[in-house]
Motif scaffolding. Structure first.
Motif, PDB file in Angstrom:
ATOM      1  N   LYS A  63       0.717  -1.218   0.062  1.00 41.09           N
ATOM      2  CA  LYS A  63       0.002   0.141  -0.051  1.00 41.09           C
ATOM      3  C   LYS A  63       0.986   1.323   0.123  1.00 41.09           C
ATOM      4  N   VAL A  66       2.331   1.661  -3.648  1.00 40.15           N
ATOM      5  CA  VAL A  66       1.379   2.312  -4.474  1.00 40.15           C
ATOM      6  C   VAL A  66       1.038   3.824  -4.273  1.00 40.15           C
ATOM      7  N   LEU A  67       0.903   4.057  -2.788  1.00 42.01           N
ATOM      8  CA  LEU A  67       0.796   5.315  -2.639  1.00 42.01           C
ATOM      9  C   LEU A  67       1.744   6.250  -3.133  1.00 42.01           C
ATOM     10  N   VAL A  70       1.569   6.730  -6.753  1.00 44.12           N
ATOM     11  CA  VAL A  70       0.844   7.555  -7.121  1.00 44.12           C
ATOM     12  C   VAL A  70       1.082   9.174  -6.899  1.00 44.12           C
ATOM     13  N   VAL A  73       3.550   9.977  -9.843  1.00 44.27           N
ATOM     14  CA  VAL A  73       2.625  10.424 -11.050  1.00 44.27           C
ATOM     15  C   VAL A  73       2.056  11.820 -11.095  1.00 44.27           C
ATOM     16  N   ALA A  74       1.571  12.055  -9.955  1.00 41.23           N
ATOM     17  CA  ALA A  74       0.742  13.323  -9.677  1.00 41.23           C
ATOM     18  C   ALA A  74       1.648  14.352  -9.822  1.00 41.23           C
TER      19      ALA A  74
END
Length: 107
Positions: A63, A66-67, A70, A73-74
């Protein structure tokens, strides 16, 4: 209209039900205050060990990974959008300064 005998039967029926209820309540009180009443012992709830501790850590790490992806990418998308905005603003200012300005002769 109900006859007197029907009323009497209804009254007897209600009295019989009330006696049964009273008897049942007395039985329950006797059980409740009995000296040899069995008490249920309480125990703390123990969750089932369906997942071992290392599995929980792997899931938590996944988790977190993945955070992080993300978030990365942001940030990339935000920097691209900001770059486009800066280039567009510079182009607009350049157009206003060099191509659209009215040259006035000071003579």
């Amino acid at each position: 209209m109900t006859s007197e005998s029907d009323r009497q039967k209804e009254l007897e029926h209600r009295q019989r039900i009330q006696r049964e209820v009273d008897l049942r309540l007395q039985e329950m009180e006797a059980k409740m205050y009995a000296p040899d009443a069995a008490l249920d012992e309480t125990v703390k709830h123990q969750p089932e060990n369906s997942q071992e501790p290392w599995m929980k850590k792997v899931i938590f790490g996944g988790k977190l990974f993945v955070l992080g992806v993300v978030g990365l990418v942001a940030v990339k998308i935000a920097s691209l959008v900001a770059g486009f905005i800066v280039v567009a603003a510079l182009g607009w200012v350049s157009y206003k300064l060099f191509f659209e300005s009215k040259i006035t002769n000071l003579q």
